[in-house]
Design a protein around this motif. Structure first.
Motif, short mmCIF file in Angstrom:
data_model
loop_
_atom_site.label_atom_id
_atom_site.label_comp_id
_atom_site.label_asym_id
_atom_site.label_seq_id
_atom_site.Cartn_x
_atom_site.Cartn_y
_atom_site.Cartn_z
N THR A 2 -28.83 -2.47 23.80
CA THR A 2 -27.29 -3.47 24.44
C THR A 2 -26.29 -2.58 23.13
OG1 THR A 2 -27.62 -5.48 22.94
CG2 THR A 2 -28.50 -5.24 25.38
N TYR A 3 -25.57 -2.52 23.29
CA TYR A 3 -23.90 -1.91 23.21
C TYR A 3 -23.24 -2.64 23.32
CZ TYR A 3 -27.49 1.58 24.84
OH TYR A 3 -28.58 2.11 25.61
N LYS A 4 -22.25 -2.47 22.51
CA LYS A 4 -20.49 -2.65 22.48
C LYS A 4 -20.65 -2.54 23.39
CE LYS A 4 -19.50 -5.14 18.12
NZ LYS A 4 -18.98 -4.51 17.04
N LEU A 5 -19.35 -2.57 24.66
CA LEU A 5 -19.31 -1.53 25.89
C LEU A 5 -17.19 -1.94 26.00
CD1 LEU A 5 -21.64 -2.05 28.94
CD2 LEU A 5 -21.53 -0.12 27.27
N GLY A 6 -16.54 -1.20 26.69
CA GLY A 6 -15.47 -1.14 26.41
C GLY A 6 -15.21 -0.39 28.31
N ILE A 7 -13.64 -0.61 28.09
CA ILE A 7 -13.03 0.13 29.58
C ILE A 7 -12.16 0.99 29.64
CG2 ILE A 7 -12.34 -1.09 32.09
CD1 ILE A 7 -14.42 -3.20 32.28
N LEU A 8 -11.89 2.06 30.51
CA LEU A 8 -10.82 2.74 30.17
C LEU A 8 -10.31 2.94 31.68
CD1 LEU A 8 -8.78 4.58 28.82
CD2 LEU A 8 -10.43 6.07 29.95
N LYS A 290 -28.31 2.37 32.52
CA LYS A 290 -28.66 2.16 31.27
C LYS A 290 -29.72 3.29 30.03
CE LYS A 290 -30.84 -1.59 28.38
NZ LYS A 290 -31.50 -1.09 27.70
N ASN A 291 -30.73 3.28 31.24
CA ASN A 291 -31.85 4.70 30.38
C ASN A 291 -31.01 5.85 29.67
OD1 ASN A 291 -34.40 5.73 30.03
ND2 ASN A 291 -33.62 7.28 31.52
N GLN A 326 -24.16 -5.98 32.13
CA GLN A 326 -25.16 -6.62 31.55
C GLN A 326 -25.63 -4.88 30.75
OE1 GLN A 326 -28.03 -5.70 35.34
NE2 GLN A 326 -26.21 -6.95 36.62
N LEU A 327 -25.43 -4.44 30.51
CA LEU A 327 -25.62 -3.61 29.02
C LEU A 327 -25.38 -3.86 28.11
CD1 LEU A 327 -26.42 -1.84 31.87
CD2 LEU A 327 -25.69 0.10 30.43
N ALA A 328 -24.17 -4.57 28.31
CA ALA A 328 -23.43 -4.98 26.73
C ALA A 328 -24.09 -6.07 26.08
CB ALA A 328 -22.19 -5.83 27.09
N VAL A 329 -23.88 -6.04 24.65
CA VAL A 329 -23.63 -6.71 23.72
C VAL A 329 -22.89 -8.70 24.39
CG1 VAL A 329 -23.94 -8.10 21.26
CG2 VAL A 329 -24.63 -5.23 21.73
N PRO A 330 -24.04 -9.56 23.88
CA PRO A 330 -23.18 -10.98 23.92
C PRO A 330 -21.43 -10.82 23.10
CG PRO A 330 -25.20 -11.32 24.62
CD PRO A 330 -25.15 -9.88 23.92
#
Length: 334
Positions: A2-8, A290-291, A326-330
């Protein structure tokens, strides 16, 4: 993983819609992003374009901060070549005082528009001959109070100052940009959606880590998710970009043939070639995306991604961000 995710978000204007509609969708998206657990939400700067509404990130950032409660909001990015570093620091420090711990300053090197728009932005301004690297160093000095005594601006202070320094991110797609960020102790965002050659990414991250190993290195990717692989690939295949090459050696990418014609009308430069290209996009089911993220993370030690989704269908775009969350770190407190 899982990752920290952001949006541009570029506030795209969908066919048949207005700039006002696009900005309202941006507000809706940032609120959903906060609900879904995204770490950050950035808005871009583009000028004199008919299909993107985001011209002033500092204004839009302030509005989005007021419409949310916890998500980090920033610029992706302010096109510093047009502006006084002093004024940019003042703007973002003031925002940080109003919304402590939530403001991020992303700096871009590109002009953000055609040459006539660039001319208009600089018209009547001072210091336009100062090169970008020097502007970026000066901005860093103002934020960190490190202006050298022999600098002509020594003694000038960007006030008021927040308790915590505003986080600075340089946006780029080259090892030279990564090196500049590292030398200044700034975070770096590699624009994979503009240059998806992983050899360049490898070189950039090596340069950055050698100089500033503790810095934050984020990869910005173009990505689109749908419930099925087939649906995602079909949607993504419909989107093209047009790369314009000029006699002077300059090149730029636009999204429509109308923008190609606009470029012809707004510049004296001779166009030598126009290439139609598919948008470099990681498109597929959430598992497929995710892969692909896992591969990038494993190969380059990346822990954070910023997602750019250049899809004009508003509902499909919104659904994609929901699926990719769903891929994001909570995030704590969500």
């Amino acid at each position: 993983m899982t990752y920290k995710l952001g949006i541009l978000d570029q506030s795209p204007i969908s066919p048949g819609k207005t700039a006002g509609d696009a900005l309202r969708r941006t507000v809706e998206l940032v609120q959903k992003a906060e609900e879904w657990g995204y770490e950050r939400f950035w808005v871009s700067e583009h000028h004199q374009t008919l299909d993107l509404a985001g011209t002033s990130p500092e204004v839009l950032v302030s509005h989005l901060l007021a419409k949310t409660t916890s998500i980090k909001v920033g610029s992706g990015g302010v096109m510093l070549q047009h502006y006084s570093p002093f004024k940019v620091v003042e703007d973002f420090q003031l925002l940080s005082l109003l919304f402590p711990g939530r403001v991020e300053l992303g700096i871009g090197k590109a002009p953000g528009g055609f040459s006539l728009a660039t001319q208009a932005l600089r018209y009547g301004g001072a210091g336009s001959d100062v090169k970008f690297d020097e502007r970026f160093r000066t901005l860093h000095h103002f934020i960190h109070d490190t202006m050298p005594e022999d600098h002509e601006l020594y003694g000038a202070e960007a006030l008021p100052k927040p308790d915590e320094k505003v986080p600075v991110f340089l946006l780029g797609a080259s090892a030279n940009s990564a090196k500049l960020a590292a030398e200044q102790g700034a975070n770096f965002v590699y624009a994979h959606f503009l240059n998806s050659n992983n050899d360049f990414l490898k070189e950039a991250i090596q340069q950055y880590r050698e100089i500033y190993p503790e810095g934050k290195f984020i990869v910005a990717v173009a990505s689109f998710a749908a419930e099925t692989q087939t649906a995602a690939e079909q949607e993504a295949s419909d989107y093209k970009i047009y790369k314009i090459f000029t006699e002077s050696g300059r090149s730029m990418s636009v999204r429509t043939l109308d923008q190609v014609e606009a470029f012809r009308e707004q510049t004296d430069e001779t166009i030598t070639e126009i290439k139609e290209q598919e948008v470099e996009m990681i498109a597929g089911s959430p598992d497929f995306v995710k892969n692909e993220f896992d591969k990038l993370a494993s190969a380059f030690g990346v822990e954070e991604f910023i997602i750019h989704t250049p899809i004009l269908d508003e509902e499909k775009r919104l659904k994609s961000y929901e699926l990719l969350s769903q891929l994001a770190v909570p995030v704590l407190g969500k």
